[in-house]
Design a protein around this motif. Structure first.
Motif, PDB file in Angstrom:
ATOM      1  N   ALA A 105       0.655  -1.317   0.106  1.00 34.55           N
ATOM      2  CA  ALA A 105      -0.005  -0.147  -0.014  1.00 34.55           C
ATOM      3  C   ALA A 105       0.845   1.109   0.157  1.00 34.55           C
ATOM      4  N   SER A 106       0.351   2.236  -0.647  1.00 39.67           N
ATOM      5  CA  SER A 106       1.122   3.466  -0.602  1.00 39.67           C
ATOM      6  C   SER A 106       0.997   4.112   0.876  1.00 39.67           C
ATOM      7  N   GLU A 107       2.104   4.704   1.177  1.00 42.28           N
ATOM      8  CA  GLU A 107       2.102   5.137   2.746  1.00 42.28           C
ATOM      9  C   GLU A 107       2.107   6.272   3.019  1.00 42.28           C
ATOM     10  N   THR A 108       0.778   6.960   2.904  1.00 46.72           N
ATOM     11  CA  THR A 108       0.261   8.166   3.363  1.00 46.72           C
ATOM     12  C   THR A 108       0.524   8.245   4.793  1.00 46.72           C
ATOM     13  N   GLN A 109       1.171   9.113   5.530  1.00 42.28           N
ATOM     14  CA  GLN A 109       1.171   9.550   6.845  1.00 42.28           C
ATOM     15  C   GLN A 109       0.018  10.178   7.375  1.00 42.28           C
ATOM     16  N   TYR A 110      -0.607   9.981   8.454  1.00 44.85           N
ATOM     17  CA  TYR A 110      -1.626  10.982   9.048  1.00 44.85           C
ATOM     18  C   TYR A 110      -0.648  11.247  10.395  1.00 44.85           C
ATOM     19  N   PHE A 111      -0.643  12.680  10.505  1.00 44.92           N
ATOM     20  CA  PHE A 111       0.098  13.355  11.558  1.00 44.92           C
ATOM     21  C   PHE A 111      -0.606  13.676  12.796  1.00 44.92           C
TER      22      PHE A 111
END
Lengths: 116, 114
Positions: free
Chosen positions: A101-107
């Motif tokens: 999966a693409s690694e979108t980070q949530y901050f």
């Protein structure tokens, strides 16, 4: 749904004291990251947890810094014997952590640490 | 190890003009590339990402970025800047296919002049 939460939002401490910063990632996210953002600087990578794998500690600036992640969820970043140069905003992020999966980070909103 | 560079600390653009924020990267494998934005007193927000496929990626708030493999670049663009686009922009890279961390650039402060 609930995002990444961090506590405390602000922390003022005296030089030489220990501090603990907490991060609650998004439920189900197996990857968790800590970054440090100093005034006028970019994001400095500190540590990365991925599932049950050994954490990548390559960004920790000294042995005064440590982090743990209990039960694959909540993480605590500990700074021992704080120094004035530790003053910064400490950011936590989580992501799904799947290689496929693409690694979108949530901050999270960050913890602003001030060492006097 | 991967790395990412944002050569400009600050970019000033007049409102209504096109904007470009530059980013170059270095990875050993295939790159996963990201742009994040940080508005004043707010957390980082995801803008867009390139994983595979079309080199031109469209994201939030009218932003787009172009992946250029030969130049190892992933510049952020917008055809017409708004004053509300003024913020701190971060490019990030991950070495795709590896269980590895994501590295951020130092950030570029974008000022849109009214």
């Amino acid at each position: 749904g609930a995002g990444v939460s961090q506590s405390p939002s602000n922390k003022v401490t005296e030089k030489g004291k220990d501090v603990e910063l907490r991060c609650d990632p998004i439920s189900g996210h197996t990857a968790l990251y800590w970054y440090r953002q100093s005034l006028g600087q970019g994001l400095e990578f500190l540590i990365y947890f991925q599932g049950n794998s050994a954490p990548d500690k390559s960004g920790l600036p000294s042995d005064r810094f440590s982090a743990e992640r209990t039960g694959g969820s909540v993480s605590t970043l500990t700074i021992q014997r704080t120094q004035q140069e530790d003053s910064a905003v400490y950011l936590c992020a989580s992501s799904l952590g799947s290689l496929a999966a693409s690694e979108t980070q949530y901050f999270g909103p960050g913890t602003r640490l001030l060492v006097l | 190890a991967q790395s990412v560079a944002q050569p400009e600390d600050q970019v000033n653009v007049a409102e209504g003009n096109p904007l470009t924020v530059k980013c170059t990267y270095s990875v050993s494998g295939n790159p996963y590339l990201f742009w994040y934005v940080q508005y004043p007193n707010r957390g980082l927000q995801f803008l867009l990402k390139y994983i595979t496929g079309d080199n031109l990626v469209k994201g939030s708030y009218g932003f787009e970025a172009e992946f250029n493999k030969s130049q190892t670049s992933f510049h952020l663009k917008k055809p017409s800047a708004l004053v509300s686009d003024s913020a701190l922009y971060f490019c990030a890279v991950r070495d795709g296919g590896r269980d590895d961390k994501i590295i951020f650039g130092k950030g570029t402060r974008l000022h849109i002049l009214p």
